[in-house]
Design a protein around this motif. Structure first.
Motif, mmCIF file in Angstrom:
data_model
loop_
_atom_site.group_PDB
_atom_site.id
_atom_site.type_symbol
_atom_site.label_atom_id
_atom_site.label_comp_id
_atom_site.label_asym_id
_atom_site.label_seq_id
_atom_site.Cartn_x
_atom_site.Cartn_y
_atom_site.Cartn_z
ATOM 1 N N PHE A 197 0.860 -1.180 0.000
ATOM 2 C CA PHE A 197 0.000 0.000 0.000
ATOM 3 C C PHE A 197 0.894 1.227 0.000
ATOM 4 C CE2 PHE A 197 -2.039 3.232 2.882
ATOM 5 C CZ PHE A 197 -2.835 3.792 1.894
ATOM 6 N N CYS A 198 0.780 2.038 -1.032
ATOM 7 C CA CYS A 198 1.586 3.244 -1.174
ATOM 8 C C CYS A 198 0.749 4.434 -0.704
ATOM 9 C CB CYS A 198 2.021 3.423 -2.621
ATOM 10 S SG CYS A 198 2.815 1.952 -3.324
ATOM 11 N N LYS A 199 0.960 4.835 0.524
ATOM 12 C CA LYS A 199 0.099 5.832 1.143
ATOM 13 C C LYS A 199 0.137 7.166 0.406
ATOM 14 C CE LYS A 199 -0.945 7.854 5.659
ATOM 15 N NZ LYS A 199 -0.579 7.894 7.101
ATOM 16 N N ASP A 200 1.312 7.622 0.047
ATOM 17 C CA ASP A 200 1.432 8.930 -0.604
ATOM 18 C C ASP A 200 0.766 8.933 -1.984
ATOM 19 O OD1 ASP A 200 2.804 9.832 1.582
ATOM 20 O OD2 ASP A 200 4.795 9.585 0.686
ATOM 21 N N ASP A 201 0.868 7.813 -2.689
ATOM 22 C CA ASP A 201 0.295 7.716 -4.031
ATOM 23 C C ASP A 201 -1.150 7.227 -4.025
ATOM 24 O OD1 ASP A 201 2.764 8.467 -5.010
ATOM 25 O OD2 ASP A 201 3.438 6.394 -5.289
ATOM 26 N N LYS A 202 -1.635 6.853 -2.829
ATOM 27 C CA LYS A 202 -2.978 6.282 -2.720
ATOM 28 C C LYS A 202 -3.159 5.142 -3.725
ATOM 29 C CE LYS A 202 -4.950 10.620 -1.069
ATOM 30 N NZ LYS A 202 -5.963 11.694 -1.262
ATOM 31 N N ALA A 258 -8.013 1.102 3.502
ATOM 32 C CA ALA A 258 -9.277 1.386 4.193
ATOM 33 C C ALA A 258 -9.034 2.064 5.532
ATOM 34 C CB ALA A 258 -10.068 0.089 4.382
ATOM 35 N N LEU A 259 -8.026 1.606 6.269
ATOM 36 C CA LEU A 259 -7.694 2.238 7.545
ATOM 37 C C LEU A 259 -7.294 3.693 7.342
ATOM 38 C CD1 LEU A 259 -5.681 -0.719 9.121
ATOM 39 C CD2 LEU A 259 -7.813 0.228 10.036
ATOM 40 N N ALA A 260 -6.499 3.942 6.308
ATOM 41 C CA ALA A 260 -6.086 5.322 6.018
ATOM 42 C C ALA A 260 -7.284 6.196 5.706
ATOM 43 C CB ALA A 260 -5.101 5.333 4.842
ATOM 44 N N GLN A 261 -8.220 5.670 4.908
ATOM 45 C CA GLN A 261 -9.375 6.469 4.509
ATOM 46 C C GLN A 261 -10.394 6.619 5.643
ATOM 47 O OE1 GLN A 261 -10.875 5.878 0.441
ATOM 48 N NE2 GLN A 261 -9.165 4.465 0.093
ATOM 49 N N ALA A 262 -10.274 5.757 6.644
ATOM 50 C CA ALA A 262 -11.124 5.893 7.829
ATOM 51 C C ALA A 262 -10.501 6.822 8.865
ATOM 52 C CB ALA A 262 -11.368 4.517 8.454
ATOM 53 N N GLY A 263 -9.328 7.331 8.557
ATOM 54 C CA GLY A 263 -8.655 8.241 9.478
ATOM 55 C C GLY A 263 -7.912 7.532 10.587
ATOM 56 N N LYS A 264 -7.603 6.266 10.410
ATOM 57 C CA LYS A 264 -6.901 5.483 11.422
ATOM 58 C C LYS A 264 -5.408 5.423 11.104
ATOM 59 C CE LYS A 264 -10.903 4.483 13.239
ATOM 60 N NZ LYS A 264 -11.334 5.078 14.529
ATOM 61 N N GLN A 265 -4.638 5.032 12.097
ATOM 62 C CA GLN A 265 -3.208 4.920 11.927
ATOM 63 C C GLN A 265 -2.850 3.826 10.926
ATOM 64 O OE1 GLN A 265 -0.490 6.580 13.180
ATOM 65 N NE2 GLN A 265 -1.885 8.096 14.070
ATOM 66 N N ALA A 324 0.065 -2.001 15.599
ATOM 67 C CA ALA A 324 -1.391 -2.132 15.634
ATOM 68 C C ALA A 324 -1.987 -1.985 14.239
ATOM 69 C CB ALA A 324 -1.998 -1.104 16.583
ATOM 70 N N ALA A 325 -1.412 -1.079 13.444
ATOM 71 C CA ALA A 325 -1.923 -0.857 12.093
ATOM 72 C C ALA A 325 -1.746 -2.101 11.233
ATOM 73 C CB ALA A 325 -1.204 0.327 11.446
ATOM 74 N N GLY A 326 -0.567 -2.722 11.321
ATOM 75 C CA GLY A 326 -0.323 -3.930 10.546
ATOM 76 C C GLY A 326 -1.239 -5.062 10.949
ATOM 77 N N SER A 327 -1.463 -5.229 12.250
ATOM 78 C CA SER A 327 -2.363 -6.273 12.722
ATOM 79 C C SER A 327 -3.798 -5.993 12.292
ATOM 80 C CB SER A 327 -2.292 -6.390 14.255
ATOM 81 O OG SER A 327 -1.028 -6.885 14.656
ATOM 82 N N ASN A 328 -4.198 -4.727 12.348
ATOM 83 C CA ASN A 328 -5.551 -4.370 11.909
ATOM 84 C C ASN A 328 -5.741 -4.627 10.419
ATOM 85 O OD1 ASN A 328 -6.504 -3.590 14.416
ATOM 86 N ND2 ASN A 328 -5.925 -1.442 14.161
ATOM 87 N N ALA A 329 -4.690 -4.421 9.636
ATOM 88 C CA ALA A 329 -4.783 -4.695 8.200
ATOM 89 C C ALA A 329 -5.010 -6.175 7.946
ATOM 90 C CB ALA A 329 -3.507 -4.234 7.490
ATOM 91 N N THR A 379 1.156 -8.423 7.962
ATOM 92 C CA THR A 379 1.005 -7.596 9.169
ATOM 93 C C THR A 379 1.981 -6.427 9.198
ATOM 94 O OG1 THR A 379 2.517 -9.015 10.431
ATOM 95 C CG2 THR A 379 0.167 -9.528 10.545
ATOM 96 N N ARG A 380 2.664 -6.169 8.105
ATOM 97 C CA ARG A 380 3.559 -5.012 8.095
ATOM 98 C C ARG A 380 2.754 -3.729 7.867
ATOM 99 N NH1 ARG A 380 9.181 -7.090 5.230
ATOM 100 N NH2 ARG A 380 9.382 -8.937 6.555
ATOM 101 N N ASP A 381 3.233 -2.655 8.461
ATOM 102 C CA ASP A 381 2.514 -1.395 8.365
ATOM 103 C C ASP A 381 2.836 -0.696 7.043
ATOM 104 O OD1 ASP A 381 5.033 -0.254 8.660
ATOM 105 O OD2 ASP A 381 4.653 0.578 10.641
ATOM 106 N N ALA A 382 2.356 0.529 6.883
ATOM 107 C CA ALA A 382 2.505 1.244 5.618
ATOM 108 C C ALA A 382 3.939 1.659 5.327
ATOM 109 C CB ALA A 382 1.593 2.468 5.595
ATOM 110 N N LYS A 383 4.831 1.480 6.297
ATOM 111 C CA LYS A 383 6.243 1.758 6.074
ATOM 112 C C LYS A 383 7.058 0.468 5.956
ATOM 113 C CE LYS A 383 6.254 6.295 8.327
ATOM 114 N NZ LYS A 383 6.825 7.129 9.415
ATOM 115 N N GLY A 384 6.352 -0.659 5.919
ATOM 116 C CA GLY A 384 7.042 -1.935 5.774
ATOM 117 C C GLY A 384 7.697 -2.425 7.038
#
Length: 462
Positions: free
Chosen positions: A334-339, A373-380, A385-390, A429-434
């Motif tokens: 997931f490339c957060k900056d590029d959506k 989806a987490l990003a668009q919901a305004g979540k970390q 925690a973010a990786g586990s939630n993903a 389970t890795r977060d948006a920064k790997g």
């Protein structure tokens, strides 16, 4: 091309199984040793094992069975309100490589035991193959595998003392089908393993680092893909067996003993059409991505709409190397900056798809869409925690697709493929920064199961 996820592919290659058959719990062995150890091997324990050669395999088995007996001496009265009675028929070690070996109870010849361990209810005895089963499991998964297999078989002895016998099943058809009694035995094995992990055993040590080994050994006992859950010999798919073991580990023997066909959910299923059966339940790689992408988008749109947010589908970008837009997330990122969600269509993802199955692709993509989806919901989207939630969101999506009667759905082997991916690597389970991948695999399966059974409410998006 960068190969940062090469470890995942090498692990995936170990999924290739060596199948063995016999009259008890059929085994297919794969994997590699994990940390687990016998703190104090009971060299005298082989004296009570019939047919023992006094070797290290029988010493390990004897040590494990003695500890399992000690566990039930405590747990059975606390759970069922009556004393525990040790096996009256004994323990049988069978050298299936010896044509002159004596057969144990419930068999006609020693070769009937080949590749198996089993409980014989009529004789109240446990038998195992010390030539072609226990040493193979030990070599592939370590000592913990031998312990778990024997704990499972002793779980069947517990059932007899509960009054669950072949005779009771004949008197009440459908009350205790095989898939249920196998799940219960897996659950009992999980309860015993927790007792050991809590440091209550003086002989065995199965810590967090060995739980993946336990699960790896357990899933070698899964049914062939497409087996009906109502089959008289059904034992459950990998997901069902792991779920039962984890329930026993997380809860207690009382929970295991209360399992019924009414309160136990099984995900094992048969093929619903000939085409799916003929391709082994797997879509070609490119077809899987084409069908999965809009389905994931539709699912996450529903989730975001339900919490008052707007879903904007991330750009789905195919790349010819492992994505590096946001650290090392593996072959899907997931490339957060590029959506955007970048998919490596030339390297490791395609290999995983071929070696494990199409839901290896499905799970990794679902977890990265979960991050979007987490990003668009305004979540970390950064942190553990973010990786586990993903991953939890990927489980929630899987649970929805699993129950579908029409449209894009799961094939019988998909849940097994999910378990194999989760035991192999922490990419889902890795977060948006790997970063922050969850360890061990036992925990990843636990998070995924929460999403499957509890839906997105368990995933921190609401």
């Amino acid at each position: 091309m960068r190969h940062r996820s090469g470890r995942l592919v090498r692990l995936a290659a170990l999924v290739t199984a060596v199948a063995t058959v016999g009259s008890g719990c059929t085994v297919a062995v794969s994997g590699q040793p994990k940390a687990a150890r016998v703190v104090e091997r009971d060299t005298t324990s082989t004296g009570v094992i019939r047919g023992s050669d006094g070797g290290q395999i029988d010493q390990l088995a004897g040590t494990a069975l003695a500890d399992i007996d000690r566990f039930w001496d405590e747990a059975f009265p606390a759970t069922f309100g009556k004393p525990w009675t040790p096996l009256s028929g004994g323990i049988f070690s069978v050298d299936t490589a010896d044509a002159s070996a004596k057969p144990p109870p419930c068999t006609e010849k020693a070769s009937d035991v080949e590749g198996n361990a089993f409980y014989c209810p009529s004789a109240d005895a446990v038998a195992y193959d010390r030539a072609a089963l226990l040493p193979v499991l030990q070599d592939k998964f370590g000592d913990a595998a031998v312990v778990i297999v024997l704990a499972h078989e002793m779980g069947h002895a517990v059932q007899k003392r509960m009054g669950i016998t072949p005779e009771s099943e004949r008197a009440n058809p459908g009350k205790f089908p095989t898939i249920l009694t196998e799940a219960m035995a897996d659950c009992f094995a999980g309860s015993f393993t927790k007792w050991v992990a809590d440091g209550k055993s003086k002989s065995l040590d199965i810590g967090q680092d060995a739980l993946d080994s336990a699960l790896g050994a357990l899933i070698t006992f899964r049914d062939p893909v497409g087996t009906s859950p109502t089959d008289q010999q059904a034992h459950g798919n990998a997901f069902d067996r792991v779920s039962a073991f984890q329930d026993g580990f997380q809860k207690d023997a009382k929970f295991c003993g209360a399992m019924t066909v009414q309160n136990r959910v099984f995900t094992q299923s048969t093929f619903t059409n000939v085409a799916d059966r003929d391709r082994g339940g797997n879509l070609p790689f490119d077809d899987m991505i084409v069908q999965l992408t809009p389905d994931l988008s539709a699912y996450y749109q529903g989730v975001l709409t339900s919490i008052g947010k707007t879903w904007v589908p991330p750009k789905s970008t195919k790349v010819g190397q492992e994505p590096d837009c946001s650290g090392d997330q593996g072959p899907v990122a997931f490339c957060k900056d590029d959506k955007a969600v970048e998919i490596d269509v030339e390297g490791d993802l395609r290999k995983l798809h071929e070696q494990i199955g199409d839901y290896a692709t499905g799970l990794l993509m679902a977890s990265r869409y979960g991050l979007s989806a987490l990003a668009q919901a305004g979540k970390q989207t950064d942190g553990a925690a973010a990786g586990s939630n993903a991953l939890c969101m990927a489980g929630a999506y899987t649970g929805v697709v699993l129950d579908r009667k029409e449209g894009f759905g799961l094939s019988p082997g998909d849940m097994d493929e999910a378990v194999q991916v989760l035991l192999a690597a922490n990419f889902p389970t890795r977060d948006a920064k790997g970063r922050s991948g969850l360890e061990p695999g036992f925990k990843r399966v636990e998070v995924f199961r929460a999403g499957v059974f509890d839906g997105d409410k368990a995933c921190g998006i609401r």
